[in-house]
Design a protein around this motif. Sequence first.
Motif, short mmCIF file in Angstrom:
data_model
loop_
_atom_site.label_atom_id
_atom_site.label_comp_id
_atom_site.label_asym_id
_atom_site.label_seq_id
_atom_site.Cartn_x
_atom_site.Cartn_y
_atom_site.Cartn_z
N VAL A 105 0.87 -1.25 0.04
CA VAL A 105 -0.12 -0.03 -0.04
C VAL A 105 0.92 1.28 0.10
O VAL A 105 1.79 1.19 0.78
N ASN A 106 0.46 2.24 -0.81
CA ASN A 106 1.05 3.44 -0.91
C ASN A 106 0.01 4.45 -0.78
O ASN A 106 -0.67 4.88 -1.70
N VAL A 107 0.26 5.35 0.30
CA VAL A 107 -0.74 6.38 0.20
C VAL A 107 -0.01 7.83 0.10
O VAL A 107 0.72 8.16 0.70
N LEU A 108 -0.68 8.63 -1.10
CA LEU A 108 0.14 9.35 -1.39
C LEU A 108 -0.45 10.91 -0.78
O LEU A 108 -1.85 10.82 -0.93
N ALA A 109 0.20 11.95 -0.36
CA ALA A 109 1.60 11.93 -0.44
C ALA A 109 2.37 11.65 0.88
O ALA A 109 2.00 12.37 1.97
N ASN A 110 3.35 10.81 0.95
CA ASN A 110 4.19 10.36 1.96
C ASN A 110 3.29 10.23 3.28
O ASN A 110 3.51 10.68 4.26
N ALA A 111 2.37 9.13 3.52
CA ALA A 111 1.51 9.21 4.38
C ALA A 111 1.53 7.65 5.04
O ALA A 111 0.70 6.71 4.88
N PRO A 112 2.32 7.32 5.88
CA PRO A 112 2.91 5.72 6.19
C PRO A 112 1.84 5.28 7.22
O PRO A 112 1.44 4.28 7.32
N ILE A 113 1.21 6.34 8.19
CA ILE A 113 0.38 5.85 9.16
C ILE A 113 -1.09 5.45 8.61
O ILE A 113 -1.25 4.29 8.85
N PRO A 114 -1.68 6.17 7.60
CA PRO A 114 -2.94 5.58 6.97
C PRO A 114 -2.64 4.28 6.22
O PRO A 114 -3.18 3.37 6.20
N ALA A 115 -1.08 4.15 5.52
CA ALA A 115 -0.97 3.00 4.87
C ALA A 115 -0.69 1.87 5.70
O ALA A 115 -1.27 0.72 5.35
N ILE A 116 -0.13 2.11 6.88
CA ILE A 116 -0.23 0.85 7.94
C ILE A 116 -1.66 0.37 8.26
O ILE A 116 -2.02 -0.80 8.35
N ALA A 117 -2.48 1.42 8.65
CA ALA A 117 -3.95 1.16 8.93
C ALA A 117 -4.49 0.21 7.86
O ALA A 117 -5.36 -0.64 8.05
N ILE A 118 -4.46 0.95 6.56
CA ILE A 118 -4.82 0.12 5.51
C ILE A 118 -4.46 -1.21 5.21
O ILE A 118 -4.98 -2.26 4.97
N ALA A 119 -3.08 -1.44 5.22
CA ALA A 119 -2.30 -2.58 5.04
C ALA A 119 -2.86 -3.67 6.24
O ALA A 119 -3.18 -4.91 6.10
N ALA A 120 -3.01 -3.33 7.56
CA ALA A 120 -3.49 -3.99 8.53
C ALA A 120 -5.01 -4.57 8.19
O ALA A 120 -5.49 -5.69 8.40
N ALA A 121 -5.76 -3.51 7.74
CA ALA A 121 -7.31 -3.89 7.74
C ALA A 121 -7.47 -4.90 6.47
O ALA A 121 -8.56 -5.57 6.27
N GLY A 122 -6.67 -4.42 5.39
CA GLY A 122 -6.67 -5.21 4.16
C GLY A 122 -5.92 -6.30 3.89
O GLY A 122 -6.02 -7.17 2.83
N GLY A 123 -5.09 -6.81 4.79
CA GLY A 123 -4.23 -7.75 4.60
C GLY A 123 -3.04 -7.63 3.90
O GLY A 123 -2.34 -8.75 3.27
#
Length: 280
Positions: A105-123
């Motif tokens: 997952v890559n959330v633009l621009a440079n948003a690792p916290i939402p990306a980690i949440a998305i990765a956790a929720a979406g596997g």
Amino acid sequence: MQLISDRPAHAIKDIFGRDKALIGMIHCPAFPGAPRYRGQPLAEIYDACLRDAEALIANGMHGLVIENHGDIPFLKPEDITCETAAFMAVATDRIKRAFGVPVGVNVLANAPIPAIAIAAAGGAEFIRVNEWANAYIANEGFIEGRAGEALRFRARLRQDGIRIFADSHVKHGAHAIVADRSVAELTRDLAFFDADGVIATGQRTGDAANPEEIRTIRDATHLPLLVGSGVNEANIGPILSLTNGVIVASSLKEGGVWWNPVDPARVRSFVAAAAPHLES
């Protein structure tokens, strides 16, 4: 090579079960709330993402990165609101369930916290972060590395298995703030701040990474190295000889432009060109 981190160096092998990986990019259409969203049903957006994923995986790519590239112009991390994470989590979950391949997952621009949440929720197994350490001037303005916040957030969720792939000398930016430090030093900072992999890029989306810079980055880190822009059928052989894989987007799209759907014939041709170079 001077080691400044004890971070394990086998993230690609762990995630993909192979030494070198071909990773396709899902450029999601604009989500509700973004300027380019035109009111179409969400099912149409998710279906477009699934079609691109199928075209990539059915024709030989090993994994995917899901990115909100349709949300141009991108917001700075602190301005990204919850709907982006919600819509991307649904897209990630649907793609992961449909194809079962490694997903980032890559959330633009440079948003690792939402990306980690998305990765956790979406596997998803990993995230991509364009600026993990240090700072630069991007299209969106002043962008700081957010490794400290992001890793603490990941720890709170107990999601330490989500790996971090971080860009070195990131595209779409000026690096005058840290120009007194070499690309090699900036690369070492990624391992020092517990990244799991390093990504080399060109100057902008679709721009090929400089071979000399790829070598500089490779020689500066013990972490696996990928190239994340400008990869195509013509240069995949030399790039794979220097790296552990690639993240490919524009060259696999109809007409070679990022906003078009994935072209299955382009994917097949690309995978065929890469195949002789995939063994270490």
